[in-house]
Design a protein around this motif. Sequence first.
Motif, PDB file in Angstrom:
ATOM      1  N   GLY A 260       0.856  -1.053   0.013  1.00 16.36           N
ATOM      2  CA  GLY A 260       0.067   0.111  -0.024  1.00 16.36           C
ATOM      3  C   GLY A 260       0.727   1.391   0.038  1.00 16.36           C
ATOM      4  O   GLY A 260       0.649   2.255  -0.830  1.00 16.36           O
ATOM      5  N   THR A 261       1.814   1.224   0.704  1.00 18.28           N
ATOM      6  CA  THR A 261       2.851   2.564   0.818  1.00 18.28           C
ATOM      7  C   THR A 261       3.631   2.596  -0.617  1.00 18.28           C
ATOM      8  O   THR A 261       3.679   3.680  -0.968  1.00 18.28           O
ATOM      9  N   ILE A 262       3.930   1.691  -1.223  1.00 23.62           N
ATOM     10  CA  ILE A 262       4.492   1.706  -2.626  1.00 23.62           C
ATOM     11  C   ILE A 262       3.515   2.470  -3.581  1.00 23.62           C
ATOM     12  O   ILE A 262       3.645   3.291  -4.398  1.00 23.62           O
ATOM     13  N   MET A 263       2.516   1.934  -3.740  1.00 23.12           N
ATOM     14  CA  MET A 263       1.345   2.199  -4.417  1.00 23.12           C
ATOM     15  C   MET A 263       0.939   3.858  -4.110  1.00 23.12           C
ATOM     16  O   MET A 263       0.594   4.520  -5.055  1.00 23.12           O
ATOM     17  N   MET A 264       0.890   4.202  -2.811  1.00 19.79           N
ATOM     18  CA  MET A 264       0.684   5.475  -2.423  1.00 19.79           C
ATOM     19  C   MET A 264       1.508   6.438  -3.232  1.00 19.79           C
ATOM     20  O   MET A 264       1.462   7.436  -3.656  1.00 19.79           O
ATOM     21  N   ASN A 265       2.884   5.806  -2.808  1.00 21.98           N
ATOM     22  CA  ASN A 265       4.063   6.661  -3.473  1.00 21.98           C
ATOM     23  C   ASN A 265       4.023   7.014  -4.965  1.00 21.98           C
ATOM     24  O   ASN A 265       4.122   8.110  -5.257  1.00 21.98           O
ATOM     25  N   VAL A 266       3.685   5.974  -5.531  1.00 24.39           N
ATOM     26  CA  VAL A 266       3.801   6.026  -6.999  1.00 24.39           C
ATOM     27  C   VAL A 266       2.390   6.751  -7.485  1.00 24.39           C
ATOM     28  O   VAL A 266       2.662   7.304  -8.330  1.00 24.39           O
TER      29      VAL A 266
END
Length: 415
Positions: free
Chosen positions: A98-104
């Motif tokens: 979820g953190t990766i997707m939020m960042n991208v």
Amino acid sequence: MVLNIIWLVFFFGAFVACMVQWIAFGDSGIFNKAILGAFDMSKTAFEIAIGLTGILSLWLGIMKIGEKAGAVQILAKIVSPLFSRLFPEIPKGHPVTGTIMMNVSANMLGLDNAATPMGLKAMKELQELNPNEDKTVASNSQIMFLVLNASGLTLIPVSIMTYRAQMGAANPSDVFLPILLSTFFSTIAGIVSISFFQKVKLKDPVTVLWLGGLTAAVMGLMFYFSHLTAEAIGTTSLFISGLALFAVIVVFLGLAVYKKVQAYEAFVEGAKDGFHTAVMIIPNLVAILVGVAVFRASGAMDLLLNGVSWVLGLFGAGNDVVPALPTALMKPLSGGGARGMMIDAMKTFGPDSFAGRLSCMFQGATDTTFYIIAVYFGSVGIKKTRHAITCALISDAVGILSAIAIAYLFFPPTA
């Protein structure tokens, strides 16, 4: 560190160029010309920064509405099926996904202030999952995440459109679609190159459907535009850009109504960030633009560009791209330096010139690769980057070449 070296090179290089012109050609006025260039550009830099305030406040206000209304989270859910295939080492359901997707997603929406903290958090969580015994060695997931950031995929190039508006562009958003296309090819190149090193199964049905569908859509768009006249390309591009940007605003506002977010208060909060951002960039903008001005006034810039033009001529490339190349060469090293080069190109040749538009596309088609590597890997103690730099530079190169090709399609230089 890198920007400090580049900035010093501007001044030392300019002084050497002035000395050569004075001694070899007797041009005693070259020193005064360089100083006057510095004074003039320092004034211009201040005027640009102040003029940015309103436009920057507008867009950051709109983005804040989208952020609070959950636009980033929605985008993250949409791309979840693809990301689970690109990061096979991450356990299913792990919070880092979820953190990766939020960042991208935040990067794609141009929410830089929100993207960086989430990116550092994601890298820290990936380091906890690092399967290597030597924790200074980057894991496959960390490399994939870093290159996705370095590829610079952007849906809404807010800052570039803002600078174009301030520089007097007839339609600041006319580079919206070309930048989107360029960053798409850059991102695909990064994913494919990493998949080669990491043996990622790109033949997975879901991955094929996602990447194949996106590529087919982009290629179809390119094919459509290639059969239009120059006038029709401009008209259609402006229509799509205007529709897309206005649609984003309406969607964000609609989400705010649905989620019962106070849109006006959110807008004002974001607009305040825009004001502070505009004020904060004044010293950086003055510093880099004065350095560029001295380098250009001394004749050193012309000497450098003539050398690049000669090299490109050996490969049959046109000289139209040469004035915009400093932005492309600077971007992997320094975002601020590249921004200065972009503004210098628009000021020198005009924001609606081929060089002015191409410099904006270079600024949007790639990212600050070495800065991202230093900050993201440095934050978790990664020293052995493996194939990260190679794949990131491949992504940058494809982004630059794509930008050139697309610029010739959308904005053919006049004879």
